[in-house]
Design a protein around this motif. Structure first.
Motif, PDB file in Angstrom:
ATOM      1  N   SER A 141       0.824  -1.215   0.000  1.00 38.09           N
ATOM      2  CA  SER A 141       0.000   0.000   0.000  1.00 38.09           C
ATOM      3  C   SER A 141       0.856   1.263   0.000  1.00 38.09           C
ATOM      4  CB  SER A 141      -0.941  -0.008   1.204  1.00 38.09           C
ATOM      5  OG  SER A 141      -0.185   0.012   2.402  1.00 38.09           O
ATOM      6  N   GLU A 142       2.102   1.151   0.448  1.00 37.65           N
ATOM      7  CA  GLU A 142       2.968   2.321   0.497  1.00 37.65           C
ATOM      8  C   GLU A 142       3.772   2.514  -0.786  1.00 37.65           C
ATOM      9  OE1 GLU A 142       5.264   1.990   4.037  1.00 37.65           O
ATOM     10  OE2 GLU A 142       3.521   2.079   5.339  1.00 37.65           O
ATOM     11  N   LYS A 143       3.751   1.501  -1.634  1.00 39.69           N
ATOM     12  CA  LYS A 143       4.446   1.625  -2.914  1.00 39.69           C
ATOM     13  C   LYS A 143       3.515   2.302  -3.910  1.00 39.69           C
ATOM     14  CE  LYS A 143       6.916  -2.737  -2.360  1.00 39.69           C
ATOM     15  NZ  LYS A 143       7.129  -4.061  -2.959  1.00 39.69           N
ATOM     16  N   ASN A 144       4.076   3.079  -4.763  1.00 41.38           N
ATOM     17  CA  ASN A 144       3.287   3.717  -5.810  1.00 41.38           C
ATOM     18  C   ASN A 144       3.648   3.047  -7.131  1.00 41.38           C
ATOM     19  OD1 ASN A 144       1.543   5.438  -7.068  1.00 41.38           O
ATOM     20  ND2 ASN A 144       2.953   7.171  -7.101  1.00 41.38           N
ATOM     21  N   GLU A 145       3.295   1.753  -7.233  1.00 38.72           N
ATOM     22  CA  GLU A 145       3.651   0.953  -8.398  1.00 38.72           C
ATOM     23  C   GLU A 145       2.416   0.266  -8.950  1.00 38.72           C
ATOM     24  OE1 GLU A 145       6.414  -1.855  -6.835  1.00 38.72           O
ATOM     25  OE2 GLU A 145       8.072  -0.440  -6.779  1.00 38.72           O
ATOM     26  N   PHE A 146       2.504  -0.111 -10.216  1.00 39.03           N
ATOM     27  CA  PHE A 146       1.453  -0.913 -10.815  1.00 39.03           C
ATOM     28  C   PHE A 146       1.542  -2.334 -10.275  1.00 39.03           C
ATOM     29  CE2 PHE A 146       2.051   2.298 -14.209  1.00 39.03           C
ATOM     30  CZ  PHE A 146       0.752   2.783 -14.234  1.00 39.03           C
ATOM     31  N   THR A 147       0.394  -2.984 -10.161  1.00 37.22           N
ATOM     32  CA  THR A 147       0.359  -4.382  -9.752  1.00 37.22           C
ATOM     33  C   THR A 147       0.500  -5.246 -11.004  1.00 37.22           C
ATOM     34  OG1 THR A 147      -1.065  -3.813  -7.912  1.00 37.22           O
ATOM     35  CG2 THR A 147      -1.001  -6.126  -8.560  1.00 37.22           C
ATOM     36  N   ILE A 148       1.439  -6.166 -10.980  1.00 38.93           N
ATOM     37  CA  ILE A 148       1.732  -7.000 -12.148  1.00 38.93           C
ATOM     38  C   ILE A 148       1.133  -8.386 -11.963  1.00 38.93           C
ATOM     39  CG2 ILE A 148       3.570  -7.997 -13.564  1.00 38.93           C
ATOM     40  CD1 ILE A 148       3.436  -4.942 -13.698  1.00 38.93           C
ATOM     41  N   GLU A 149       0.425  -8.851 -13.000  1.00 34.25           N
ATOM     42  CA  GLU A 149      -0.065 -10.221 -13.001  1.00 34.25           C
ATOM     43  C   GLU A 149       0.771 -11.025 -13.990  1.00 34.25           C
ATOM     44  OE1 GLU A 149      -4.053 -11.008 -14.348  1.00 34.25           O
ATOM     45  OE2 GLU A 149      -3.957  -9.430 -15.844  1.00 34.25           O
ATOM     46  N   THR A 150       0.991 -12.284 -13.631  1.00 32.73           N
ATOM     47  CA  THR A 150       1.788 -13.187 -14.462  1.00 32.73           C
ATOM     48  C   THR A 150       0.935 -14.377 -14.839  1.00 32.73           C
ATOM     49  OG1 THR A 150       3.805 -12.517 -13.331  1.00 32.73           O
ATOM     50  CG2 THR A 150       3.889 -14.578 -14.566  1.00 32.73           C
ATOM     51  N   LEU A 151       0.876 -14.673 -16.108  1.00 35.00           N
ATOM     52  CA  LEU A 151       0.115 -15.799 -16.631  1.00 35.00           C
ATOM     53  C   LEU A 151       1.101 -16.775 -17.267  1.00 35.00           C
ATOM     54  CD1 LEU A 151      -2.555 -17.152 -17.434  1.00 35.00           C
ATOM     55  CD2 LEU A 151      -2.599 -15.650 -19.441  1.00 35.00           C
ATOM     56  N   THR A 152       1.058 -18.037 -16.829  1.00 33.17           N
ATOM     57  CA  THR A 152       1.928 -19.070 -17.385  1.00 33.17           C
ATOM     58  C   THR A 152       1.093 -20.027 -18.205  1.00 33.17           C
ATOM     59  OG1 THR A 152       3.385 -18.883 -15.473  1.00 33.17           O
ATOM     60  CG2 THR A 152       3.650 -20.832 -16.856  1.00 33.17           C
ATOM     61  N   LEU A 153       1.542 -20.265 -19.441  1.00 35.52           N
ATOM     62  CA  LEU A 153       0.807 -21.097 -20.381  1.00 35.52           C
ATOM     63  C   LEU A 153       1.648 -22.288 -20.824  1.00 35.52           C
ATOM     64  CD1 LEU A 153      -0.515 -18.200 -22.649  1.00 35.52           C
ATOM     65  CD2 LEU A 153      -1.725 -19.308 -20.773  1.00 35.52           C
TER      66      LEU A 153
END
Length: 162
Positions: A141-153
């Motif tokens: 919550s204190e970071k000002n970053e985008f949340t990254i999602e990872t998809l493995t196929l």
């Protein structure tokens, strides 16, 4: 030593690009998605060693099978999409629906195409793709970053088509 360069005179390497995943087949247009990072474009030939009886100085290398790495796609977390539904059906409900996809390396600008956006630089075709993992990066919550999602196929095979 050869003094030729990979780049032609005046070429500037692209530093702004992204990856576009296009699901093939009628009705799959809504699953098209953009990713910022891709890994797993790797194919290897398994070649076990076979030694001859009595000859300790030589071993035959015999090609056995082709192995493909998992395709790993990363992007900023987005609102629920058809792609997310496809992943959830597989991972949460164990309902797998494999698709063929094209992975395109796309330029955001291309001088070769007179500044037109979305110019494909390379395309790889994947057969029988299905999700095996979904991950959300650590959230602070204190970071000002985008949340990254990872998809493995997982997939049957891939080829470079362009």
């Amino acid at each position: 030593m050869d003094s030729t360069s990979f780049f032609k005179q005046g070429d500037i390497p692209l530093n702004v690009f992204y990856f576009e995943v296009v699901f093939l087949g009628k009705g799959n247009e809504k699953m098209k998605s953009i990713f910022q990072e891709v890994s797993g474009l790797k194919v290897t030939v398994e070649n076990p060693e076979k030694r001859e009886g009595g000859d300790n100085f030589f071993a035959h290398q015999l090609p056995k099978s082709i192995n493909y790495e998992n395709l790993v796609l990363k992007r900023c977390l987005t609102k629920s999409t058809e792609l997310e539904k496809w992943c959830r059906d597989a991972i949460e409900n164990f309902e797998f629906k494999p698709f063929d996809i094209n992975l395109r390396l796309v330029s955001s600008k291309s001088e070769a195409n007179e500044g037109v956006a979305n110019f494909p630089l390379a395309v790889w075709s994947f057969e029988q793709v299905f999700p095996i993992s979904w991950e959300l990066a650590a959230i602070g919550s204190e970071k000002n970053e985008f949340t990254i999602e990872t998809l493995t196929l997982k997939y049957r095979k891939f080829t470079k088509t362009f």
